[in-house]
Design a protein around this motif. Structure first.
Motif: not given
Length: 398
Positions: A190-196
Motif C-alpha cells: 500500500t505504501s509503495g503504491l501510494r508513493l508511485e
C-alpha cells in the motif's frame, strides 16, 4: 532520364530518383528500402530491424540527434532499442519520414504517446492525444496504458479526457502504479503504491464520484489515508459545504482536487459559457486573411466563434492551429452568417498559444474588428488573451 556522375562518359540510371518527384515520395522510398541507410535500429525484444538515416531522425527529434549524431561514443552502425514497441516505432518512423497522421487503435496511440514522449517528437504526441480526447474509457482500460512512462502518464491525465466516471481514471492509475512497481521489481505494498501514484492524485476529481463509487473504488484501494477519505466523503455528502481548504488535515496528505465538474458531460446549450468580446476600438476591415493569437487561462473546450461580417451574408472560414512552427490545423469551421460552430468540440490547453486564422474569400466582404488591439476577456473564471488583432464578437465554450 539518367543522371551523370564521374567522368563525362560515366552515366548511371537511378530509377527511384527519376520516378519520385517530391521530397516526401523520396523519403518514403528511403525508409521502405533502406537505401543510403547509415544506421540500423534493433527495436524490441525480438530485435526488429529498421535501416534508417541519422540525419532524418535528428531533424525531428533532439533525442535522436544526441543518440545518433552528437554522441561521439555511439557511432556504431547498429543501435539497440529493446524497450520500444516495434509496431509503434514503425508508425513513428513513418511519421518522421512522411508525416503519417492516422492511428487506427487506442492501443497503438498509447504506445505512440510513450515513444513521442521518450524521443521528444512533439507532432506525434499531439496526434496521439487527439485519439484520446473522445475515447477516454477505451484509452484508460487499454493494457498499453501500463507501459507509459511517468512523464507520459502525467501528460495524459492533464488532457481533457472524456470518461463516464472519474472512477475509470482512478482505477487506471492504480493499475498503472501496480505495473510500475512490478517493472521495478518492488513489492506491491500500500505504501509503495501510494508513493508511485501520489504525484497524480491531485488530478483525480474525487468530488465528482458518488459516495458508493468512492467507497468501492477508492477506499478499498487504501491509496488515500483515513484523514483524506473522511475529508472527501464529507465533501461528497455535503456539496454545498465549504471545500475551499483543498487539503486534508494530515501534514503528509495530497492536495485534493475540489473540481466537481464531471468529465462525461455532453455539449449542450445549457452548459455553454459565452465570452463577449467587446470594449475595443473597431472598424470595418477588408482583407482575404486575418490572424490573431488566442491563449486560454485553463483547459477549455471551444464550441464556436462568432464574427461580424458586413451584411452577415458572406462566407468565412476559421482555422485553429498551435503556434509551433509546422503545426497542422486542429480545427476548422465555415459559415455564411459569421457564426462558426465546430463540428467537434476543440480542446484548448492552458497557457498554450493558438493561431486563429479567418479566411474571407470574397474581397468585397468586410470584417468588423481591430488590427492592432490586444485584449483580455473573462467569463466564469476563464480568461482569454487575444493578441494582436481582435476580430471576434463572442466565444462559446464549456
Amino acid at each position: 532520364m539518367s543522371g551523370k556522375a564521374g567522368s563525362p562518359g560515366d552515366s548511371r540510371t537511378r530509377p527511384w530518383q527519376d520516378s519520385l518527384h517530391t521530397a516526401g515520395q523520396a523519403l518514403n522510398f528511403l525508409l521502405a528500402s533502406g537505401t543510403l541507410s547509415d544506421v540500423t535500429l534493433m527495436v524490441g525484444r525480438e530485435g526488429k530491424q529498421f535501416r534508417v538515416h541519422r540525419l532524418v531522425l535528428a531533424m525531428r527529434s533532439p533525442v535522436f540527434e544526441d543518440l545518433l549524431l552528437l554522441n561521439t561514443t555511439s557511432k556504431s552502425s547498429v543501435v539497440t532499442l529493446k524497450d520500444d514497441s516495434p509496431s509503434a516505432f514503425y508508425w513513428l518512423l513513418n511519421h518522421i519520414y512522411a508525416d503519417k497522421s492516422d492511428i487506427d487503435s487506442t492501443d497503438l496511440a498509447l504506445q505512440v504517446l510513450s515513444l513521442a514522449d521518450k524521443y521528444m517528437v512533439a507532432s506525434a504526441y499531439d496526434i496521439s492525444i487527439k485519439v484520446f480526447q473522445e475515447n477516454g474509457n477505451a484509452v484508460l482500460m487499454s493494457p498499453a496504458l501500463l507501459e507509459l512512462t511517468p512523464e507520459a502518464m502525467g501528460q495524459l491525465l492533464c488532457e481533457p479526457l472524456r470518461v463516464t466516471s472519474e472512477t475509470v481514471i482512478f482505477k487506471a492509475l492504480v493499475k498503472w502504479g501496480q505495473a510500475q512497481l512490478k517493472l521495478q521489481r518492488k513489492p506491491c505494498t500500500t505504501s509503495g503504491l501510494r508513493l508511485e501514484v501520489g504525484q497524480f492524485l491531485p488530478l483525480v476529481r474525487f468530488f465528482t464520484m458518488t459516495s458508493e463509487e468512492f467507497v468501492q473504488s477508492v477506499v478499498t484501494s487504501d491509496v488515500l489515508t483515513p484523514e483524506e477519505v473522511v475529508f472527501v466523503l464529507k465533501s461528497i455528502a455535503n456539496p454545498e459545504g465549504d471545500s475551499s481548504s483543498s487539503t486534508s488535515p494530515s501534514t503528509n496528505s495530497v492536495k485534493i482536487n475540489t473540481n466537481r465538474e464531471s468529465r462525461g458531460f455532453i455539449s449542450t446549450k445549457d452548459v455553454t459559457r459565452t465570452c463577449v468580446c467587446e470594449g475595443v476600438s473597431k472598424l470595418w476591415l477588408r482583407d482575404h486573411v486575418y490572424h490573431f493569437q488566442l491563449v486560454p487561462s485553463d483547459n477549455v473546450v471551444l464550441l464556436a466563434f462568432h464574427v461580424q461580417l458586413q451584411g452577415d451574408s458572406e462566407e468565412a472560414q476559421v482555422d485553429i492551429r498551435k503556434e509551433d512552427p509546422g503545426s497542422s490545423v486542429i480545427a476548422s469551421a465555415r459559415s455564411s452568417s459569421g457564426y462558426m460552430s465546430f463540428k467537434n468540440p476543440v480542446h484548448l490547453r492552458e497557457e498554450v498559444t493558438y493561431i486563429v486564422t479567418i479566411h474571407v474569400p470574397n474581397p468585397q466582404t468586410a470584417l468588423y474588428g481591430s488590427k492592432f488591439s490586444s485584449q483580455v476577456f473573462e467569463a466564469d473564471g476563464f480568461r482569454f488573451n487575444i493578441t494582436p488583432g481582435v476580430f471576434v464578437r463572442l466565444l462559446e465554450f464549456f
